[in-house]
Design an enzyme around this catalytic site. Structure first.
Site, mmCIF file in Angstrom:
data_model
loop_
_atom_site.group_PDB
_atom_site.id
_atom_site.type_symbol
_atom_site.label_atom_id
_atom_site.label_comp_id
_atom_site.label_asym_id
_atom_site.label_seq_id
_atom_site.Cartn_x
_atom_site.Cartn_y
_atom_site.Cartn_z
ATOM 1 C CG ASP A 67 9.024 -1.230 0.713
ATOM 2 O OD1 ASP A 67 8.199 -2.167 0.637
ATOM 3 O OD2 ASP A 67 9.242 -0.447 -0.216
ATOM 4 C CG ASP A 136 9.115 9.425 -6.450
ATOM 5 O OD1 ASP A 136 9.176 8.196 -6.677
ATOM 6 O OD2 ASP A 136 9.178 9.900 -5.289
ATOM 7 C CG HIS A 138 9.689 5.328 -5.097
ATOM 8 N ND1 HIS A 138 8.775 6.215 -4.571
ATOM 9 C CD2 HIS A 138 9.000 4.168 -5.236
ATOM 10 C CE1 HIS A 138 7.610 5.607 -4.400
ATOM 11 N NE2 HIS A 138 7.718 4.363 -4.796
ATOM 12 C CD GLU A 143 10.081 8.351 -2.039
ATOM 13 O OE1 GLU A 143 10.138 8.427 -3.283
ATOM 14 O OE2 GLU A 143 9.010 8.155 -1.430
HETATM 15 C C1 F6R Z 1 6.425 -1.364 -2.454
HETATM 16 C C2 F6R Z 1 7.490 -0.580 -3.047
HETATM 17 C C3 F6R Z 1 7.224 0.618 -3.872
HETATM 18 C C4 F6R Z 1 6.173 0.399 -4.946
HETATM 19 C C5 F6R Z 1 5.925 1.673 -5.739
HETATM 20 C C6 F6R Z 1 4.805 1.497 -6.737
HETATM 21 O O1 F6R Z 1 6.943 -2.458 -1.714
HETATM 22 O O2 F6R Z 1 8.604 -0.904 -2.820
HETATM 23 O O3 F6R Z 1 8.412 1.047 -4.470
HETATM 24 O O4 F6R Z 1 6.608 -0.625 -5.795
HETATM 25 O O5 F6R Z 1 5.611 2.711 -4.866
HETATM 26 O O6 F6R Z 1 3.623 1.299 -6.059
HETATM 27 P P1 F6R Z 1 2.293 0.856 -6.828
HETATM 28 O O7 F6R Z 1 2.565 -0.512 -7.351
HETATM 29 O O8 F6R Z 1 1.223 0.838 -5.782
HETATM 30 O O9 F6R Z 1 2.084 1.847 -7.909
#
Ligand code: F6R
Length: 258
Positions: A67, A136, A138, A143
């Site tokens: 992403d 959450d 995701h 989401e």
């Molecule tokens: C990032 C991504 C997100 C993160 C998630 C956890 O490329 O795809 O899904 O893996 O938001 O983020 P952290 O690791 O910062 O807690």
């Protein structure tokens, strides 16, 4: 789904790096799907160490990131382009032309997303996808409520994700509210998936993903339907798993376990 619980973040990162390194040694032309965020930083540091000290070779590897924020140029310090170059790519020998990250400044997003999917396909699909998990539930920026069949597209971030990610920006108002993200269906096409999670703030999402129903309200739960997914968890992230002792017992008694 395989659940591996380790004492701390360092051993989670190290074990995940072994999974990536084993693949690259067996299949030097592997296609990797990569994540950003805090979680994979230890994994990337370990891969850099393996590259420097044990000649782990990335010269034939192709990468696709999950992403990117819409509106952030590649040189913006909070962009995922910047993150990946800073934390991994400039320290290893992956060819620049083999790196793919969604373009947050594309003029035609729909066309860009279609071309990203086509590029993954033309590279033979993703061999190993690295994932984190949002608080959450995701995966990537899929989401709660995202279609479990979704493909690469623009998504509006959940307010919880915007709050969670505000720590990387000067203020919560600076966090972009849109991202280009691989879809849940795109992720499920990967041949192997490893999801890493550490810390108490991930415990509830991990429990929902592993032991809850498969639901778009926790998109990580769809990994229950994937044939080859491993969750690497530290004890805090595993804290709400009802069957944690059972997962530990299974690992201790796995064929070939020391
Ligand atoms: C990032 C991504 C997100 C993160 C998630 C956890 O490329 O795809 O899904 O893996 O938001 O983020 P952290 O690791 O910062 O807690």
């Amino acid at each position: 789904m395989e659940i591996i619980i380790r004492d701390d973040y360092a051993s989670v990162s190290q074990q995940a790096a072994v999974a990536v390194a084993d693949l690259l040694r067996a299949q030097p032309q592997a296609v990797l799907g990569l994540a950003t965020g805090s979680t994979p930083l230890g994994l990337y540091q370990e891969l850099i160490r393996l590259h420097r000290e044990e000649n782990l070779d990335f010269s034939q590897v192709t990468t696709f990131n999950l992403d990117e924020y819409v509106g952030l140029a590649a040189d913006h310090p909070q962009s995922y382009h910047y993150f990946m170059h800073d934390n991994l790519f400039r320290h290893i020998n992956v060819p620049h032309e083999n790196i793919h990250i969604p373009d947050g400044t594309a003029s035609d997003y729909r066309a860009f997303c279609e071309s990203y999917e086509a590029r993954i396909e033309s590279c033979g699909g993703i061999d190993l996808q690295v994932l984190g998990i949002g608080s959450d539930g995701h995966i990537a920026f899929n989401e709660p409520g995202s279609s479990l069949a979704s493909r690469t597209r623009i998504k509006t971030l959940a307010r919880q994700t915007i709050d969670d990610n505000a720590r990387f920006f000067d203020s919560v108002d600076d966090v972009p509210i849109y991202a280009i993200t691989m879809g849940v269906g795109t992720i499920l096409d990967a041949r192997k998936i490893i999801l890493l999670a550490n810390g108490a703030n991930k415990a509830s999402a991990v429990a929902d993903a592993v032991e809850g129903p498969v639901t778009s309200m926790c998109t990580a739960s769809v990994l229950q339907n994937h044939p080859d997914t491993i969750f690497f968890l530290d004890t805090e992230a595993a804290d709400q798993l009802k069957m944690a002792d059972e997962y530990r017992w299974i690992q201790d008694n796995k064929p070939g376990a020391p």
